[in-house]
Scaffold this active site. Structure first.
Site, PDB file in Angstrom:
ATOM      1  N   ASN A 136       0.869  -1.181   0.000  1.00 58.00           N
ATOM      2  CA  ASN A 136       0.000   0.000   0.000  1.00 58.00           C
ATOM      3  C   ASN A 136       0.907   1.233   0.000  1.00 58.00           C
ATOM      4  OD1 ASN A 136      -1.714   2.109   0.634  1.00 58.00           O
ATOM      5  ND2 ASN A 136      -2.244   1.356   2.674  1.00 58.00           N
ATOM      6  N   TRP A 137       0.951   1.915  -1.129  1.00 56.21           N
ATOM      7  CA  TRP A 137       1.897   3.034  -1.263  1.00 56.21           C
ATOM      8  C   TRP A 137       1.384   4.309  -0.604  1.00 56.21           C
ATOM      9  CZ3 TRP A 137       3.709   2.608  -7.128  1.00 56.21           C
ATOM     10  CH2 TRP A 137       4.332   1.367  -7.307  1.00 56.21           C
ATOM     11  N   LYS A 138       0.144   4.303  -0.168  1.00 56.33           N
ATOM     12  CA  LYS A 138      -0.450   5.480   0.484  1.00 56.33           C
ATOM     13  C   LYS A 138      -0.278   6.734  -0.390  1.00 56.33           C
ATOM     14  CE  LYS A 138       0.047   3.165   4.888  1.00 56.33           C
ATOM     15  NZ  LYS A 138       0.313   3.231   6.309  1.00 56.33           N
ATOM     16  N   HIS A 181      -9.129   0.955   5.832  1.00 51.60           N
ATOM     17  CA  HIS A 181      -7.802   1.179   6.419  1.00 51.60           C
ATOM     18  C   HIS A 181      -7.930   2.113   7.626  1.00 51.60           C
ATOM     19  CE1 HIS A 181      -3.679   2.470   6.938  1.00 51.60           C
ATOM     20  NE2 HIS A 181      -3.336   1.373   6.287  1.00 51.60           N
ATOM     21  N   GLU A 188      -6.240   4.527   8.576  1.00 48.16           N
ATOM     22  CA  GLU A 188      -6.083   5.960   8.279  1.00 48.16           C
ATOM     23  C   GLU A 188      -7.386   6.544   7.735  1.00 48.16           C
ATOM     24  OE1 GLU A 188      -2.559   5.489   5.891  1.00 48.16           O
ATOM     25  OE2 GLU A 188      -1.493   4.871   7.691  1.00 48.16           O
ATOM     26  N   GLU A 201      -4.704  -5.137  11.003  1.00 47.49           N
ATOM     27  CA  GLU A 201      -3.680  -4.106  11.146  1.00 47.49           C
ATOM     28  C   GLU A 201      -3.865  -3.374  12.463  1.00 47.49           C
ATOM     29  OE1 GLU A 201      -2.008  -2.981   7.042  1.00 47.49           O
ATOM     30  OE2 GLU A 201      -3.622  -1.618   7.505  1.00 47.49           O
ATOM     31  N   GLY A 242       3.260   2.063  10.813  1.00 45.64           N
ATOM     32  CA  GLY A 242       4.216   3.145  10.606  1.00 45.64           C
ATOM     33  C   GLY A 242       4.990   3.516  11.861  1.00 45.64           C
ATOM     34  N   SER A 299       4.105  -2.392  10.214  1.00 41.99           N
ATOM     35  CA  SER A 299       5.565  -2.480  10.293  1.00 41.99           C
ATOM     36  C   SER A 299       6.118  -3.838   9.854  1.00 41.99           C
ATOM     37  CB  SER A 299       6.047  -2.115  11.703  1.00 41.99           C
ATOM     38  OG  SER A 299       5.678  -0.770  12.002  1.00 41.99           O
ATOM     39  N   GLY A 329       3.039  -1.161   4.251  1.00 42.12           N
ATOM     40  CA  GLY A 329       3.020   0.259   3.938  1.00 42.12           C
ATOM     41  C   GLY A 329       4.424   0.751   3.626  1.00 42.12           C
ATOM     42  N   GLY A 330       5.078   1.328   4.619  1.00 44.43           N
ATOM     43  CA  GLY A 330       6.394   1.953   4.442  1.00 44.43           C
ATOM     44  C   GLY A 330       7.397   1.107   3.659  1.00 44.43           C
TER      45      GLY A 330
HETATM   46  P1  PGA Z   1       3.327   0.132   7.668  1.00 40.99           P
HETATM   47  O1  PGA Z   1       1.814   0.331   7.171  1.00 40.99           O
HETATM   48  O2  PGA Z   1       3.837  -1.126   6.981  1.00 40.99           O
HETATM   49  O3  PGA Z   1       4.049   1.365   7.218  1.00 40.99           O
HETATM   50  O4  PGA Z   1       3.284  -0.028   9.141  1.00 40.99           O
HETATM   51  C1  PGA Z   1       0.955  -0.739   7.028  1.00 40.99           C
HETATM   52  C2  PGA Z   1      -0.359  -0.284   6.475  1.00 40.99           C
HETATM   53  O5  PGA Z   1      -0.825   0.802   6.851  1.00 40.99           O
HETATM   54  O6  PGA Z   1      -0.970  -0.988   5.643  1.00 40.99           O
END
Ligand code: PGA
Length: 250
Positions: free
Chosen positions: A9-11, A94, A96, A166, A172, A212, A233-234
């Site tokens: 997920n590149w956000k 998600h 966020e 998650e 993150g 993470s 994510g990251g």
């Molecule tokens: P992260 O994000 O790997 O940066 O912790 C995961 C996500 O939000 O899907």
């Protein structure tokens, strides 16, 4: 048999040139792997990524979608528009979206229906906050999000839904749930699905862990019986870290 599924997920990252280059690197990393690999670039880069991945084993995802199909919804993107750009899987719920943009279980449920009805797949995210975990409510929160999100979803549609656990406190932050903790929640989620549907559908449900995930913890997580994939994510923003995650079992 559940097919393992690694998703990035590149956000809100990458402009088109960067996205195309990163997608090309993921295609290379995913060559020959037998599990599923997906990347979810921002909307604005979907058209740049599609030609890079088409004809390969890398799938195209979107990070969100509107619950509506068309009309007066300024700033929204419909599932029809996403399908038109080659998207086959949509990430919904998600944390966020839930926390920063106030998406409720009810709205997420509506989006799940819209995406499934359009014939696409869903990655449905659930997870507790740190306060909820510390209050001993992690399982209860995940169960509630799961039940509310799946209201009215037919058993016949469930094979097009991947669940992503998650924990909000692990996203993150560099903090990861221990493989045992994550596995416990995944098992509880599977039990909930068995109660809502049946044990066969629960057994076949693919459950990703997210929060993470890095090259140095992915193997340990994926070794757990109830962890079938990762939503990254990251670490999905660079081929140096996403490549080894994609190839976790080689
Ligand atoms: P992260 O994000 O790997 O940066 O912790 C995961 C996500 O939000 O899907």
């Amino acid at each position: 048999m559940r097919r393992e599924f690694i998703a990035g997920n590149w956000k809100m990252n990458t402009v088109t040139k960067e996205a195309a280059a990163l997608a090309a690197a993921v295609v290379k990393a995913a060559e020959g792997v037998s599990h599923r690999v997906l990347i979810a670039p921002p909307y604005t880069a979907l058209h740049a990524v599609l030609p890079v991945i088409s004809g390969t084993n890398v799938e195209l995802g979107a990070q969100n979608a509107s619950c509506e199909l068309a009309g007066a919804h300024t700033g929204e993107i419909s599932v029809t528009m996403l399908a038109d750009l080659g998207v086959t899987v949509v990430i919904l719920g998600h944390s966020e979206r839930r926390q920063i943009y106030f998406e409720t279980d009810e709205l997420i449920n509506k989006k799940i229906h819209t995406v499934l009805a359009a014939g696409l797949e869903v990655i449905f995210c659930v997870g507790e906050t740190l306060d909820e975990r510390e209050a001993g409510r992690a399982v209860a929160v995940v169960e509630e999000q799961l039940k509310n999100g799946l209201v009215g979803v037919d058993a016949s549609q469930l094979s097009r839904l991947t669940l992503a656990y998650e924990p909000v406190w692990a996203i993150g932050t560099g903090k990861t749930a221990t493989p045992d903790d994550a596995d416990e929640i995944h098992a509880a989620a599977r039990k909930t699905v068995a109660t809502m549907y049946n044990s066969e559908l629960a057994e076949n449900l693919v459950v990703q862990y997210g929060g993470s995930v890095k090259p140095d913890n992915v193997r340990e997580l994926m070794a757990k019986p109830n962890i079938d994939g990762a939503l990254v994510g990251g670490a999905s923003l660079s081929a140096d870290s996403f490549g080894p995650i994609v190839r976790f079992n080689s």
